[in-house]
Design an enzyme around this catalytic site. Structure first.
Site, PDB file in Angstrom:
ATOM      1  CG  HIS A  29     -30.343 -29.266  23.494  1.00 39.90           C
ATOM      2  ND1 HIS A  29     -29.802 -28.684  24.625  1.00 39.90           N
ATOM      3  CD2 HIS A  29     -31.206 -28.349  22.970  1.00 39.90           C
ATOM      4  CE1 HIS A  29     -30.326 -27.475  24.788  1.00 39.90           C
ATOM      5  NE2 HIS A  29     -31.180 -27.256  23.797  1.00 39.90           N
ATOM      6  CG  LEU A  30     -24.950 -32.876  19.673  1.00 37.72           C
ATOM      7  CD1 LEU A  30     -23.481 -32.869  19.260  1.00 37.72           C
ATOM      8  CD2 LEU A  30     -25.809 -33.494  18.566  1.00 37.72           C
ATOM      9  CG  ASP A  80     -34.150 -25.088  21.712  1.00 39.51           C
ATOM     10  OD1 ASP A  80     -33.276 -25.779  22.268  1.00 39.51           O
ATOM     11  OD2 ASP A  80     -35.148 -24.640  22.313  1.00 39.51           O
ATOM     12  N   GLY A  91     -39.179 -29.499  25.076  1.00 35.87           N
ATOM     13  CA  GLY A  91     -38.331 -29.607  23.891  1.00 35.87           C
ATOM     14  C   GLY A  91     -38.958 -30.368  22.753  1.00 35.87           C
ATOM     15  CG  HIS A  99     -36.839 -34.806  25.641  1.00 34.48           C
ATOM     16  ND1 HIS A  99     -35.987 -34.640  26.713  1.00 34.48           N
ATOM     17  CD2 HIS A  99     -37.185 -33.553  25.234  1.00 34.48           C
ATOM     18  CE1 HIS A  99     -35.831 -33.347  26.951  1.00 34.48           C
ATOM     19  NE2 HIS A  99     -36.544 -32.668  26.069  1.00 34.48           N
TER      20      HIS A  99
END
Length: 445
Positions: A66-67, A309, A328, A313
């Protein structure tokens, strides 16, 4: 002017055995490889780099990252996310589409590719959404997005709820030969759950999440994949029942694959120390029996690769209770070291197995060209890992923006010391080297 770099003082795997080796790079390609002590390479006109016995592998390939850019740059950017990948030894990563906006049109995909070209330190392959906005039932134009560069299709973070939408998506994906990478989650069964339904949920008095939320959709999707001939790839498998369903699907001839994330190999819900949002992820940490099933799934080929994955955050989104924290964790800067220390040194995995699940496995899973192997004439994408020196995971020293890891303070062997992408050094002993920086690899100060 042509540039040559000779890497020496390294080991490479021959089968399962690390052997002394040398590797010569010319510009973007591998010019020569010598395994064993007998045939030294001629580096008379090359920059010579002594790696002090480090293990050199193909650059690792991560199918699930997740970029956050565009739209969530307070969590991560393409620049910071690919710097974190480079520091961990990843040379190719696949970016999930849960951005704002998501790349659901060729024009949005073109904008994303422009951002990647401008900012990325490693190779980034974009994944397109299955449906517009990830939560709608509006199927994207699969053929147009494939032409625009989508390597796969996924609503990761959200399960596709109507079976008919998934059926149509798989039919379209089968035509263009692209995988559907599914976050399997039936929202009608989540019911506000934030932690695996088990003893720890009761002890912490937290809303439980049944494993059925995952397994029901896996069963549905495997049946749809068999009917459509599509390639169905299960993201972040977490339950024994999911592995069993994938295994049966493969035995019945369905084109189904799966990945496991490092945290689902390394932790069970019993390892959650208290109501700490750093341990909140989706799917949640399961039981020790489920962890054992993930290991079994890798070893028997039901699961074809390990993917991080990696989900950064902002601090305030994780430093709170499970009830309020975002889902996450991050692991990608230390994935190899964590798995080497906890599985190879403990003789649960062989070293060559671990390397394959991080290189060849993901390449074959998504059918990626050239990546994941070291060969003469191939791209000079590689990583080097120090298997001798112990280090401590300190999130505040990370190259990415996220600090939300449950592995802070762990001592590990196998940290990445060198990452080369297309012949260019992007990471050297903790230093990240940007696109406009001088990339000679002298000793860091």
């Amino acid at each position: 002017m042509s540039r040559r770099v000779l890497l020496t003082g390294l080991t490479m795997l021959v089968g399962a055995t690390p052997v002394p080796s040398q590797l010569l790079i010319r510009d973007e390609r591998i010019e020569a490889i010598s395994r064993g002590r007998s045939n030294a390479l001629d580096g008379a006109d090359a920059e010579v780099i002594d790696l002090g016995g480090a293990l050199v592998t193909p650059g690792m390939v991560d199918l699930h990252v997740h970029l956050r850019e565009p739209g969530q740059e307070h969590k991560e950017t393409i620049a910071s996310g690919t710097a974190a990948a480079a520091r961990g030894g990843w040379t190719t990563i696949c970016a999930m589409p849960n951005t704002a906006p998501d790349p659901h049109t060729p024009e949005l995909m073109a904008d994303l590719n422009r951002r990647i070209e401008e900012s990325a330190l490693v190779r980034v392959l974009p994944i397109a959404p299955i449906t517009v906005g990830l939560t709608s039932d509006d199927l994207v134009d699969v053929e147009a997005l494939t032409r625009a560069g989508a390597v796969a299709f996924s609503n990761d973070g959200k399960g596709v709820q109507p079976a008919g939408v998934m059926y149509d998506a798989m039919r379209s994906a089968a035509v263009v030969d692209r995988p559907i990478a599914a976050h399997a989650e039936d929202e009608s069964l989540v019911r506000g759950g934030v932690i695996n339904d088990g003893r720890r949920a009761r002890e912490l008095d937290l809303p439980p999440m049944t494993r059925l939320a995952e397994t029901v959709q896996v069963a549905r999707d495997v049946m749809i994949a068999e009917a459509t001939g599509a390639h169905y790839h299960l993201c972040h498998a977490s339950t024994r029942q999911s592995i069993r369903t994938l295994r049966r699907g493969r035995e019945d001839g369905a084109n189904v694959t799966g990945e496991v994330a490092p945290h689902h190999l390394l932790l069970a819900d019993d390892d959650i120390p208290d109501d700490d949002g750093f341990y909140k992820m989706n799917p949640p940490l399961r039981t020790r029996d489920d962890v054992d099933a993930m290991v079994e799934g890798l070893c028997d080929g039901t699961l074809t690769c390990i993917a991080t994955d990696n989900a950064p955050h902002a601090a305030e989104e994780k430093a709170c209770s499970f009830r309020n924290a975002a889902f996450g964790v991050i692991t990608n800067e230390h994935t190899f070291a964590l798995l080497y220390t906890n599985f190879v040194l403990n003789r649960r995995f062989r070293l060559d197995q671990l390397v394959d699940w991080l290189t060849v496995g993901p390449v074959e899973t998504f059918g990626l060209p050239e990546a994941g192997r070291l060969r003469v004439g191939g791209p000079a994408d590689l990583a080097a890992f120090d298997l001798r020196t112990e280090s401590t995971i300190i999130p505040e020293e990370g190259a990415g923006m996220g600090r939300n890891t449950p592995f802070a303070g762990r001592s590990v062997l196998g940290e990445c010391v060198l990452t080369i992408v297309g012949g260019r050094t992007v990471h050297w002993r903790g230093q990240l080297i940007g696109k406009t920086d001088d990339h000679e690899m002298g000793d860091p100060q």
